[in-house]
Write an enzyme that holds these catalytic residues in place. Sequence first.
Site, mmCIF file in Angstrom:
data_model
loop_
_atom_site.group_PDB
_atom_site.id
_atom_site.type_symbol
_atom_site.label_atom_id
_atom_site.label_comp_id
_atom_site.label_asym_id
_atom_site.label_seq_id
_atom_site.Cartn_x
_atom_site.Cartn_y
_atom_site.Cartn_z
ATOM 1 N N ASP A 30 28.940 11.706 -41.444
ATOM 2 C CA ASP A 30 29.311 13.275 -42.462
ATOM 3 C C ASP A 30 30.153 12.396 -43.582
ATOM 4 O O ASP A 30 30.683 11.367 -43.476
ATOM 5 C CB ASP A 30 30.613 13.825 -41.653
ATOM 6 C CG ASP A 30 30.447 15.211 -42.278
ATOM 7 O OD1 ASP A 30 30.491 16.646 -42.211
ATOM 8 O OD2 ASP A 30 31.390 15.907 -43.671
ATOM 9 N N ILE A 31 30.218 13.009 -44.816
ATOM 10 C CA ILE A 31 30.616 12.989 -45.914
ATOM 11 C C ILE A 31 31.400 12.978 -46.156
ATOM 12 O O ILE A 31 33.137 11.679 -46.811
ATOM 13 C CB ILE A 31 29.911 13.602 -47.166
ATOM 14 C CG1 ILE A 31 29.966 12.414 -48.846
ATOM 15 C CG2 ILE A 31 30.637 14.788 -47.830
ATOM 16 C CD1 ILE A 31 29.082 13.017 -49.662
ATOM 17 N N GLN A 94 30.510 27.619 -41.181
ATOM 18 C CA GLN A 94 29.488 27.765 -41.620
ATOM 19 C C GLN A 94 29.363 27.065 -42.762
ATOM 20 O O GLN A 94 29.363 28.157 -43.667
ATOM 21 C CB GLN A 94 28.060 27.594 -41.195
ATOM 22 C CG GLN A 94 26.603 27.604 -41.340
ATOM 23 C CD GLN A 94 25.410 27.629 -41.212
ATOM 24 O OE1 GLN A 94 25.644 28.760 -40.357
ATOM 25 N NE2 GLN A 94 24.235 26.894 -41.171
ATOM 26 N N HIS A 100 22.777 22.117 -38.077
ATOM 27 C CA HIS A 100 22.658 20.871 -37.731
ATOM 28 C C HIS A 100 24.422 20.872 -37.046
ATOM 29 O O HIS A 100 25.171 22.116 -36.688
ATOM 30 C CB HIS A 100 23.863 20.802 -39.281
ATOM 31 C CG HIS A 100 25.211 21.412 -40.042
ATOM 32 N ND1 HIS A 100 24.431 22.157 -40.488
ATOM 33 C CD2 HIS A 100 25.981 20.623 -39.739
ATOM 34 C CE1 HIS A 100 25.999 22.839 -41.290
ATOM 35 N NE2 HIS A 100 26.647 21.995 -40.399
#
Length: 114
Positions: A30-31, A94, A100
């Site tokens: 994850d960024i 979300q 995901h």
Amino acid sequence: MLDCIFCKILNNELTCSKVFESDQILAFNDIDPKAPVHIIVIPKKHISNINDLNESDRKLMGDLIFSAKIIAEKINVKESGFRCIFNTNNDGGQTVFHIHMHLLAGRELSWPPG
Ligand code: AMP
Ligand code: ZN
């Protein structure tokens, strides 16, 4: 899918830090990680969220969840533990509408979530 961030990652229009890949699934870091380990696991097929799953997606989603086991073993959090989450729509939090699974680990996670 046009304008889908995760489809852009799949099409190599955006880079990612890959953790696991199979013919139908991709997992990457994850960024904006919310835990020491925060991995996003996606099907290569664009599906918005759980609400949009078809009967024909059952096997794919089973494989996606099974990939959590493979990844947890690979990154050595199997015994310490981890959490898998699917956020769905507004109340679920979300923000990216390509289905995901979040795989979170690396610290004791609190419960219930906020
Ligand atoms: P959600 O809020 O459940 O839709 O989760 C979307 C997740 O995608 C968030 O945790 C974001 O930090 C993550 N994210 C957004 N853009 C990227 C990106 N380009 N690469 C990796 N993770 C991303
Ligand atoms: Zn997509």
